[in-house]
Scaffold this active site. Structure first.
Site, PDB file in Angstrom:
ATOM      1  N   GLY A   1       0.779  -1.209  -0.089  1.00 22.06           N
ATOM      2  CA  GLY A   1       0.035  -0.083  -0.120  1.00 22.06           C
ATOM      3  C   GLY A   1       0.870   1.354  -0.181  1.00 22.06           C
TER       4      GLY A   1
ATOM      5  N   ASP B   1       4.670  -3.922  -7.376  1.00 27.52           N
ATOM      6  CA  ASP B   1       3.811  -2.959  -6.838  1.00 27.52           C
ATOM      7  C   ASP B   1       4.362  -1.554  -7.259  1.00 27.52           C
ATOM      8  OD1 ASP B   1       6.203  -4.079  -5.128  1.00 27.52           O
ATOM      9  OD2 ASP B   1       6.052  -2.225  -4.384  1.00 27.52           O
TER      10      ASP B   1
ATOM     11  N   GLY C   1       6.534   7.511   7.096  1.00 29.02           N
ATOM     12  CA  GLY C   1       5.894   8.141   5.986  1.00 29.02           C
ATOM     13  C   GLY C   1       6.419   9.047   5.371  1.00 29.02           C
TER      14      GLY C   1
END
Ligand code: AMP
Ligand code: MG
Length: 564
Positions: free
Chosen positions: A120, A297, A156
């Site tokens: 993700g 991905d 992040g």
């Protein structure tokens, strides 16, 4: 459900842009596909959903370091908007425009050949899907804007060095004519993050940054793989229908009423994904780009180059070279393997889509299409690089021999192809009737072409292969004499297929070293240089030269890890 972070996005101020710019967002992915009931960045497994609402985390001292004028223009952003604090704050993740609805998407993927489960958008947050005045779609996505449910153990964030690399390279690729995601902006956060650059136990603080990437769609192969592996077939079907409807308008009009028609539509669409992937990789091979982490991905459904990490550019031609030290052992993602790896990734996608098909034949047909389109693109590129009207079967062998010579003699790929144009017109001028004299005249072309002689890293190796080069150039000259293109057209074709300036590995590193000290001049120079990669730019000769010796084995120049 109780939602501790419902206020997460609401906490960000909504700002409006000055001037005429007011981008319109329709956010179809959120409207049409199932999402996660929980919002906010709590790390978790997200099942039966393709996205999670999560807002960027504001940064302390945002500073706009660079932006792409061309991208801004496509988005309808005018000068007033570009100069505004409001836009800077949006691009830093500190504010939102009206109509934005931030989210992270859910995907899996095969990493280095192995299924990796849920991955993700761990640090990418999409702000919204813009529909421009001309109907084109542009998703705004911040990379490094703070943690999402998919951040797993990481923070992040993205460091300035990798953000500069992504910003420069994605724009450079666009101007080279290679399909790619774009970069609107590069914003420094004024904050530091800890990274262990070479994964050798030496973590250190580094400045962080946020890049705003732009693409019609950020759907990846891995978006399809995850529901397939989890047995969420309905979700997979919804996603395929959505991708076709939103991102492949050419297939939208096919009305699908029964299972048979649906399957035909999926088959046509998959074949198109295969064709686009083939063209993209053929273009990488044309310009000497090595992606470095071709995990499934990191493969775009639209056939765009995506996720610029430890990528590199071939200097001395070497099909076995990889810039990625994390891949040093198996060298799975080496330059020469990229077409085969792209095909392998398409097989993973085919496997993921197989629940939508009664039998495997249409999927196999798509994979076959990859091979056909790649071969076609490769021949077209061969013709353009060598300056031929058409690529004959024997020309495929001719260019292979050229690559073999470059490899054996450590010739610079970019400079060698550029230098061929100096040989070609001379031969072209002497076109028939005197083929024999032409071959004679160019027998010595290797000695007479200083640009070509200067394209080597090792003069001993060059001289060891001199006979081979002379022989090759003679055959090339003979081939040109038998070709229909007039010399001026030939020269134009070659100059448009063989870039003069590419983002050699040491170049972004120099921009990074200076930017980390607050000097943005090199960043802006490179950005400007690479807007016209095929055109000689007076005063910028040093960028059209061999890689400097010091950069050969330097971290950041020839050795990059996935740390970013
Ligand atoms: P990449 O190798 O950059 O394609 O990343 C692989 C996966 O790791 C993706 O799911 C990324 O979102 C995630 N990831 C990489 N770096 C970070 C980070 N600093 N914070 C959160 N997630 C990350
Ligand atoms: Mg990635």
């Amino acid at each position: 459900m109780s939602d501790p972070s419902a206020s997460h996005a609401a906490a960000l101020p909504r700002v409006s842009l000055p001037g005429t710019a007011a981008p319109r967002f329709d956010n179809r992915l959120l409207a049409e596909l199932p999402g996660d009931a929980e919002t906010g960045p709590r790390r978790r497994e997200v099942r039966a959903a393709l996205w999670s609402r999560v807002a960027p985390e504001p940064v302390r001292a945002p500073q706009l370091l660079a932006f792409s004028h061309e991208v801004a223009e496509s988005l309808g952003l005018d000068e007033a908007a570009l100069r505004s604090d409001a836009l800077r704050d949006v691009l830093a993740g500190n504010a939102l425009l009206p109509g934005m609805d931030p989210f992270a998407s859910n995907y899996g993927g095969h990493q280095f050949g192995h299924w990796a489960g849920q991955l993700g958008d761990g640090r990418a947050i999409s702000l919204g899907e813009q529909v421009a005045a001309d109907g084109r779609r542009f998703e705004w996505q911040l990379k490094g804007a703070g943690p999402t449910p998919y951040a797993r153990f990481a923070d992040g964030r993205a460091v300035l060095r990798s953000s500069i690399r992504e910003f420069l390279c994605s724009e450079a690729m666009h101007h080279l004519g290679v399909p790619t995601t774009r970069a609107l902006s590069l914003v420094a956060t004024g904050e530091a993050v800890m990274r262990d650059v070479m994964y050798d136990g030496h973590p250190a603080p580094e400045p962080s940054a946020v890049v705003c990437r732009i693409a019609p769609s950020f759907l990846r192969f891995g978006h399809f793989e995850l529901p397939a592996v989890r047995g969420e077939t309905e979700l997979l079907r919804q996603l395929a229908d959505f991708a076709i409807a939103r991102d492949f308008p050419e297939f939208r009009s096919v009305s699908a009423t029964d299972a048979q028609t649906f399957e035909t539509r999926y088959a046509d669409w998959f074949a198109e994904v295969c064709a686009r992937t083939a063209r993209m990789v053929a273009e990488w091979m044309r310009v000497g780009f090595v992606h470095g982490v071709m995990n499934s991905d990191n493969m775009s459904i639209l056939g765009l180059t995506i996720d610029y990490g430890p990528y590199g550019w071939v200097d001395d031609y070497d099909p076995d070279w990889t810039p990625n030290t994390t891949d040093a052992q198996g060298r799975r993602y080496r330059f020469g393997w990229q077409p085969a790896v792209a095909r392998w990734n398409l097989m993973r996608l085919a496997q993921a889509l197989s629940p939508l098909f009664g039998d495997a034949a249409p999927l196999q047909a798509g994979i076959d299409r990859f091979g056909e389109v790649y071969a076609e693109a490769d021949r077209d590129i061969t013709a353009r690089k060598l300056g031929l009207a058409v690529c004959r079967d024997e020309d495929v062998a001719l260019i292979r021999e050229l690559y073999a010579l470059m490899h054996a003699s450590e010739a610079d790929m970019t400079l060698s192809f550029r230098a061929l144009a100096d040989v070609a017109p001379q031969a072209g001028q002497a076109r028939a009737p005197a083929d024999a004299s032409l071959a004679d005249a160019s027998a010595d072309a290797f000695a007479r072409c200083p640009a070509l002689r200067a394209a080597f890293y090792d003069h001993t190796k060059r001289e060891a292969q001199a006979e081979g080069w002379r022989d090759w150039l003679q055959r090339y000259a003979a081939r040109l004499a038998d070709d229909a293109l007039p010399p001026d057209i030939r020269a134009a074709h070659m100059a448009a297929a063989n870039p003069l300036y590419v983002l050699r590995n040491y170049m972004p590193q120099q921009a990074i070293d200076l930017a980390e000290q607050g000097d943005l001049s090199e960043l802006h120079t490179l950005q400007d240089l690479l807007r016209q990669p095929y055109t000689a730019q007076p005063g910028r000769e040093r960028y059209a030269a061999l890689r400097p010796d010091w950069a050969r084995e330097r971290v950041g120049c020839s050795m990059l890890s996935c740390s970013s």
